[in-house]
Design a protein around this motif. Structure first.
Motif, short mmCIF file in Angstrom:
data_model
loop_
_atom_site.label_atom_id
_atom_site.label_comp_id
_atom_site.label_asym_id
_atom_site.label_seq_id
_atom_site.Cartn_x
_atom_site.Cartn_y
_atom_site.Cartn_z
N VAL A 21 -6.28 7.43 -7.79
CA VAL A 21 -5.34 6.34 -7.55
C VAL A 21 -5.46 5.92 -6.08
CG1 VAL A 21 -2.94 5.59 -7.63
CG2 VAL A 21 -3.78 7.25 -9.31
N LEU A 22 -5.73 4.63 -5.86
CA LEU A 22 -5.94 4.09 -4.52
C LEU A 22 -4.72 3.29 -4.11
CD1 LEU A 22 -9.61 2.78 -5.04
CD2 LEU A 22 -8.90 5.01 -4.15
N CYS A 23 -4.05 3.71 -3.03
CA CYS A 23 -2.78 3.12 -2.62
C CYS A 23 -2.95 2.38 -1.29
CB CYS A 23 -1.72 4.20 -2.49
SG CYS A 23 -1.41 5.12 -4.02
N HIS A 24 -2.61 1.11 -1.29
CA HIS A 24 -2.79 0.28 -0.09
C HIS A 24 -1.53 0.23 0.76
CE1 HIS A 24 -0.29 -3.12 -1.44
NE2 HIS A 24 -0.75 -2.88 -2.66
N GLY A 25 -1.65 -0.41 1.92
CA GLY A 25 -0.52 -0.62 2.82
C GLY A 25 -0.22 -2.10 2.96
N PHE A 26 0.27 -2.50 4.15
CA PHE A 26 0.63 -3.89 4.42
C PHE A 26 -0.15 -4.39 5.63
CE2 PHE A 26 3.12 -6.97 6.84
CZ PHE A 26 3.40 -7.92 5.87
N PRO A 27 -0.65 -5.63 5.59
CA PRO A 27 -0.53 -6.63 4.53
C PRO A 27 -1.76 -6.61 3.61
CG PRO A 27 -1.33 -7.69 6.52
CD PRO A 27 -1.25 -6.22 6.82
N HIS A 28 -1.78 -5.65 2.74
CA HIS A 28 -2.92 -5.45 1.86
C HIS A 28 -2.50 -5.68 0.41
CE1 HIS A 28 -5.29 -3.49 5.14
NE2 HIS A 28 -4.08 -3.20 5.57
N LEU A 29 -3.43 -5.42 -0.49
CA LEU A 29 -3.23 -5.55 -1.93
C LEU A 29 -4.17 -4.57 -2.61
CD1 LEU A 29 -3.52 -9.46 -2.04
CD2 LEU A 29 -1.38 -8.20 -2.34
N TRP A 30 -4.09 -4.49 -3.93
CA TRP A 30 -5.10 -3.72 -4.66
C TRP A 30 -6.49 -4.18 -4.25
CZ3 TRP A 30 -9.12 -5.52 -7.51
CH2 TRP A 30 -9.08 -6.87 -7.89
N PHE A 31 -6.61 -5.48 -3.94
CA PHE A 31 -7.91 -6.09 -3.64
C PHE A 31 -8.53 -5.50 -2.38
CE2 PHE A 31 -10.57 -9.71 -2.12
CZ PHE A 31 -11.39 -9.84 -3.23
N SER A 32 -7.72 -4.87 -1.54
CA SER A 32 -8.28 -4.23 -0.35
C SER A 32 -9.31 -3.16 -0.71
CB SER A 32 -7.15 -3.59 0.48
OG SER A 32 -6.21 -4.55 0.87
N TRP A 33 -9.20 -2.63 -1.94
CA TRP A 33 -10.10 -1.59 -2.42
C TRP A 33 -11.21 -2.14 -3.32
CZ3 TRP A 33 -9.07 3.04 -0.26
CH2 TRP A 33 -7.75 3.34 0.11
N ARG A 40 4.63 -1.50 -4.66
CA ARG A 40 5.96 -2.11 -4.74
C ARG A 40 6.14 -3.16 -3.64
NH1 ARG A 40 11.60 -0.33 -6.08
NH2 ARG A 40 10.52 0.95 -7.61
N GLY A 41 6.55 -4.37 -4.04
CA GLY A 41 6.85 -5.42 -3.08
C GLY A 41 5.70 -6.31 -2.71
N MET A 42 4.50 -6.01 -3.20
CA MET A 42 3.32 -6.78 -2.80
C MET A 42 2.48 -7.17 -4.00
SD MET A 42 2.41 -4.67 0.73
CE MET A 42 3.06 -3.08 0.19
N GLY A 43 1.70 -8.24 -3.83
CA GLY A 43 0.82 -8.70 -4.89
C GLY A 43 1.61 -9.13 -6.11
N GLN A 44 1.14 -8.71 -7.28
CA GLN A 44 1.77 -9.09 -8.53
C GLN A 44 2.78 -8.06 -9.02
OE1 GLN A 44 -1.10 -10.49 -11.51
NE2 GLN A 44 -2.54 -10.93 -9.86
N THR A 45 3.07 -7.05 -8.21
CA THR A 45 4.12 -6.09 -8.53
C THR A 45 5.45 -6.62 -8.01
OG1 THR A 45 2.65 -4.18 -8.59
CG2 THR A 45 4.94 -3.74 -8.05
N ASP A 46 6.52 -6.35 -8.76
CA ASP A 46 7.84 -6.84 -8.39
C ASP A 46 8.21 -6.43 -6.97
OD1 ASP A 46 8.17 -8.03 -10.83
OD2 ASP A 46 9.58 -6.55 -11.62
N SER A 83 3.96 -14.62 -3.39
CA SER A 83 4.97 -13.56 -3.35
C SER A 83 5.87 -13.61 -2.13
CB SER A 83 4.29 -12.19 -3.40
OG SER A 83 3.60 -11.92 -2.18
N GLY A 84 5.39 -14.21 -1.04
CA GLY A 84 6.08 -14.07 0.24
C GLY A 84 5.82 -12.69 0.83
N PHE A 85 6.41 -12.43 1.99
CA PHE A 85 6.13 -11.20 2.74
C PHE A 85 7.29 -10.22 2.78
CE2 PHE A 85 3.05 -14.26 4.26
CZ PHE A 85 1.89 -13.50 4.42
N THR A 86 8.44 -10.59 2.22
CA THR A 86 9.63 -9.75 2.36
C THR A 86 9.43 -8.36 1.77
OG1 THR A 86 11.09 -11.66 2.41
CG2 THR A 86 12.09 -9.55 1.83
N GLY A 87 8.77 -8.27 0.61
CA GLY A 87 8.53 -6.97 0.01
C GLY A 87 7.76 -6.05 0.93
N GLY A 88 6.70 -6.54 1.53
CA GLY A 88 5.92 -5.73 2.46
C GLY A 88 6.72 -5.36 3.70
N LEU A 89 7.51 -6.31 4.22
CA LEU A 89 8.31 -6.04 5.42
C LEU A 89 9.39 -5.01 5.15
CD1 LEU A 89 8.67 -9.65 6.89
CD2 LEU A 89 6.93 -7.93 7.38
#
Length: 329
Positions: free
Chosen positions: A27-39, A59-65, A227-233
């Motif tokens: 399982v590859l877990c990204h940070g901010f401001p990243h996405l699954w696509f970072s991998w 959580r909070g980024m990309g297509q995840t709620d 998505s906006g950036f609030t989830g990542g922030l």
């Protein structure tokens, strides 16, 4: 083999993840401001080597709620996301690799649920405990009173949310350059408190870069524009909640095997993890087996040095398989 995009309700949110391959789950877990696509340059390389690779939008980024409450980004929620993902996948255990916030997510998981973690692989961010005597947002606020600091800029909504959402392409173009080995993040400290993050960063060269194309940047821009950036922030805004939740684990060691991959010009290793970050990680993970450093690269290492990252990850995974087989015997 091709990427398979899936959506599932996990831990009360709708999570998007990409998977490819079969075998030991990774399982590859990204940070901010990243996405699954970072991998995206790692997924197929690992899958073709015989692993089941899963890359979620955290959580909070990309297509995840992206829940609006800061409390929804604490350790309990993030750990439950990863456990729920494992259950959904039908996997009792997995290797978890993470960079940035993703690294801390997998370290927290390994401390709390070691039976479900085959091994952890940290990229750039070691498992270093924060200042045990002071909440981190208090410490960063004091630093932010002296000069620009992105964490202080992010701390209070809605300014950062609004300014980044107004110029997602400009922000992402600038921040990817700023976090790379081609730039020096700490030059932003010359800007006074109150400066916007976008204005504090130097102008990046036009794309394409050796490690990033215009189309690749556009993928990030498209997703964050939606998505906006609030989830990542909110991952930053939950720092103090996580600090309090880690208090009971001070001095606790995890016997989960650990591996670390860093880069020569990573901003976090240079300025945010103390004088001996690897020693601090080893204090938590005494079974830290291997540490490798990639010359020249910065915090965007999966993209900046994709071939080297893939080679190292495959070496680590081969050792994990061998060690796990020995343990089973």
């Amino acid at each position: 083999m091709e990427w398979i995009h899936r959506h599932a309700t996990i831990n009360g949110i709708r999570m998007h993840y990409v998977e490819q391959g079969s075998g030991m789950p990774v399982v590859l877990c990204h940070g901010f401001p990243h996405l699954w696509f970072s991998w995206h340059r790692q997924i197929s390389a690992l899958a073709q080597a015989g692993y089941r690779v899963i890359a979620p939008d955290m959580r909070g980024m990309g297509q995840t709620d992206a829940p609006t409450a800061v409390e929804a980004y604490d350790i309990d929620h993030i750990t439950a996301d990863l456990l729920g993902l494992l259950e959904h996948l039908g996997e009792p255990r997995a290797v978890f690799a993470g960079l940035d916030f993703g690294a801390f997510a997998v370290y927290d998981l390994a401390l709390r649920h070691p039976e479900q973690v085959i091994a952890v692989i940290g990229l750039e961010n070691p498992a270093a405990p924060h200042n045990p005597d002071e909440p981190p947002l208090t410490e960063y606020r004091r630093m932010g009173e002296q000069h620009f600091l992105h964490i202080e800029y992010f701390r209070e909504p809605p300014r950062a949310d609004r300014e980044l959402a107004a110029e997602p392409r400009r922000f992402l173009h600038k921040v990817f350059h700023t976090l790379s080995g081609a730039c020096n993040y700490f030059e932003m400290f010359q800007h006074p408190p109150g400066t916007s993050y976008i204005d504090a960063m130097e102008e990046p060269p036009p794309l394409p870069w050796p490690w990033l194309s215009e189309l690749e940047l556009e993928f990030f821009v498209s997703e964050y524009s939606r998505s906006g950036f609030t989830g990542g922030l909110n991952w930053y805004r939950a720092f103090d909640l996580k600090w309090a939740q880690r208090k009971p684990f001070e001095g606790v060691q995890s016997q989960v095997p650990a591996y670390f991959l860093g880069s020569e010009h990573d901003v976090d290793l240079e300025g945010f993890h103390g004088d001996d970050p690897i020693g601090q990680m080893r204090a938590i993970f005494p079974r830290l087996r291997t540490v490798r450093m990639i010359p020249g690269a910065g915090h965007m290492v999966q993209l900046e040095a994709s071939a080297a990252v893939n080679e190292i990850l495959l070496d680590y995974l081969a050792d994990i398989v061998a060690q796990d087989t020995l343990s089973a015997d």
